[in-house]
Design a protein around this motif. Structure first.
Motif: not given
Length: 587
Positions: A379, A484, A522, A528, A531, A561
């Protein structure tokens, strides 16, 4: 240099002098018979003030152990072993100690030990040796003592009552069970609904920038104010962690320094270390805004440890690591006095002991930690502000030098210079500002375990399950609704604990969950993870970087990203105790 010794006072003199006759003693409640360590004026279990002293057998079980390879303090040349021993008579009592007559390679969780004493001046330090003499470790995990003193029962609604008697609860209660101990909301409406994050800012970041920390703080603050479309004159609140100078390289001087620099005259301000991790400054700002004390609060966190360390090394070539937090000779007061004499000079050793318990209990290996480090590095390659962006393989990870088992170099976050700022505003003002607001769905702050690191949970990072359960009790969203997670990663093991505590996988299942990196990737993962590269690769910002990245993702501003369809992000800020959690979302 002589090892640091504890301050001996009227409350603890019986403990530090017990070695005179070779008998280990602990404080005992005269009413409920519970043992307490370190000694306290009141029984934490039944609140009695009738305190006595009990002799114990001196036998126990190693529940955590780490072999340290990093120089932290001159008195403790590596390698050396630090262990946590649960006492037979009450396994809630843990003694941080040295192991003697045990080769480092044979020091392991589950080892049976008995006390010995080493005298230094007027202090008899308890150390432990194998009892019986060192046998081979059993092939299967032993029955380990339970560790935290979570309540055995509670009334409906989660209000805890009464002391804990009888068998101790299991070491870790699943998130749903921790929820039984969460106190219900006092009001139906949530303060979170009255606030929004409206601006973020970041100073120049990097290794050894050699800039004054106040310069970094002012840059981040002005960037956040501009990002929100505000002027400095609009800021009527300031909030920071940990406040003024606590440990070298950790702050810019706190609220007073920044307010004076920028000419801000706040109606409300806040600074301190005893809060819900670094993110506690942001949660405090939310409370102030929700109550009407302020409309726009500037929250900030500055670290300049890389420059500070360089300055210290230049001033003292060949000295101890500037990152050590233990005593430096002399006498050490308070809880640190019970660990500094054994070389516990860094958070790394605390968490290393806890990780050893998790590994033995659930069968995890270093590869589980490696997948987290590899994911963070992948990431970070897409983050132009990250300190380390080169690819990493599992071979790279496993070949790195050891810091303290099971942590190698890439398990540890990167000291750097940076300041991060966040603007918390009244929700009514959000439509008039420059960027789409990020809303606060829920926060989690409740404590369900002991605060003291060395007396709290031994199999997971302390203070992860309580804040997580509290957060989920304040929202109808669930882990499956989160795309995330920006989870505190001062060390790789922090992430394993937070993944389980927040319910992204089951307790004891994180090693399998992260294997191969697919579930935390990700793209195409279950959630995720970190990140921007986290603190392992992007650099140590003590949790505020996690909030910054969450806002970037929810605004859709993360570029290459960016997580597709990111509408909810879980955030944790804090390693060991204290810690807090929050759930942020798009409008």
């Amino acid at each position: 240099m002589a090892r640091p010794l504890p301050v001996v006072d009227d409350l603890n003199a019986f403990y530090w002098s017990a070695g005179r006759d070779g008998i280990l003693r602990f404080q005992r409640c005269e009413d409920c018979a519970s043992l307490t360590h370190p000694p306290q004026p009141v029984c934490r279990y039944c609140r009695s003030e009738r305190r006595g002293v009990a002799e114990v057998s001196g036998r126990g079980t190693v529940v955590g152990v780490t072999v340290n390879h990093q120089q932290w303090e001159p008195a403790f040349p590596p390698p050396f072993v630090v262990a946590s021993v649960a006492i037979d008579e009450d396994p809630r009592v843990r003694v941080v100690t040295s192991l003697v007559d045990v080769p480092p390679a044979d020091a392991g969780v589950g080892l049976r030990v008995s006390v010995r004493f080493e005298q230094s001046e007027d202090v008899w330090l308890p150390v432990f040796a194998p009892d019986p003499p060192l046998p081979p470790l059993p092939p299967d995990p032993p029955d380990l003592p339970a560790s935290p003193d979570l309540p055995a029962s509670s009334e409906p609604g989660g209000i805890v009552h009464g002391p804990v008697f009888g068998p101790l609860p299991d070491d870790i209660v699943p998130p749903a069970e921790h929820g039984r101990h969460v106190r219900p909301m006092v009001r139906a409406d949530k303060f979170e609904d009255r606030v929004a994050i409206t601006g973020i800012g970041m100073s120049p970041v990097g290794r050894r920038l050699m800039l004054p920390p106040l310069t970094l703080a002012a840059a981040a603050a002005r960037a956040a104010v501009a990002d929100a479309g505000l002027d400095l004159a609009d800021i009527d609140g300031l909030s920071t962690f940990p406040g003024g100078e606590l440990i070298g390289g950790f702050t810019e001087g706190g609220v007073v320094a920044l307010a004076d620099t920028l000419g801000i005259q706040p109606t409300w301000y806040n600074g301190g270390a005893e809060t819900f991790g670094p993110g506690g400054a942001v949660i405090g700002a939310m409370l102030a805004v929700a109550s009407g004390l302020a409309r726009h609060v500037l929250c900030f966190r500055t670290v300049w440890q890389a420059t500070y360390a360089a300055q210290q090394r230049a001033a003292n070539p060949g000295g101890a690591s500037p990152y050590g937090i233990g005593g430096r000779g002399g006498r050490v007061a308070g809880p640190q006095g019970y660990v500094a004499p054994y070389g516990l000079g860094s958070v790394a050793l605390n968490l290393g002991m806890i990780a050893s318990n998790y590994f033995r209990r659930y069968g995890a290996t270093r590869e589980a930690l490696g997948w987290i480090a590899i994911n963070q590095r992948a990431n970070a390659a897409l983050n132009p502000h990250a300190v380390y962006r080169n690819p990493m393989t599992m071979d790279d990870y496993l070949a790195a030098r050891m810091i303290t088992t099971p942590f190698g170099l890439y398990d540890c976050d990167v000291p750097m210079d940076a300041s991060i700022a966040v603007i918390v505003s009244a929700v009514e003002t959000a439509p008039d500002l420059a960027k789409p607001p990020v809303f606060v769905e829920a926060v989690g702050t409740q404590v369900t375990e002991r605060f003291l690191w060395h007396q709290s949970t031994m199999s997971h990072e302390p203070q992860t399950f309580g804040p997580s359960a509290h957060m989920w009790s304040r929202t109808s969203l669930r882990p499956a609704d989160v795309q995330a997670a920006q989870l505190y990663d001062g060390f790789t093991f922090n992430c394993l604990s937070w993944l389980e505590a927040m319910g992204f996988c089951g307790v004891g299942e994180a090693a399998d969950f992260v294997a191969g990196g697919h579930n935390i990737a990700r793209e195409g993962g279950v959630v995720a993870l970190n990140t921007h590269g986290g603190q392992l690769s992007a650099g140590r910002t003590h949790g505020m970087g996690m909030i910054h990245e969450a806002v970037v993702q929810l605004r859709g501003e993360a570029g290459p990203r960016q997580v597709d369809g990111c509408s909810a992000v879980a955030v944790s800020t804090g390693g060991l105790a204290p810690a807090g959690a929050m759930l942020l979302r798009r409008p």
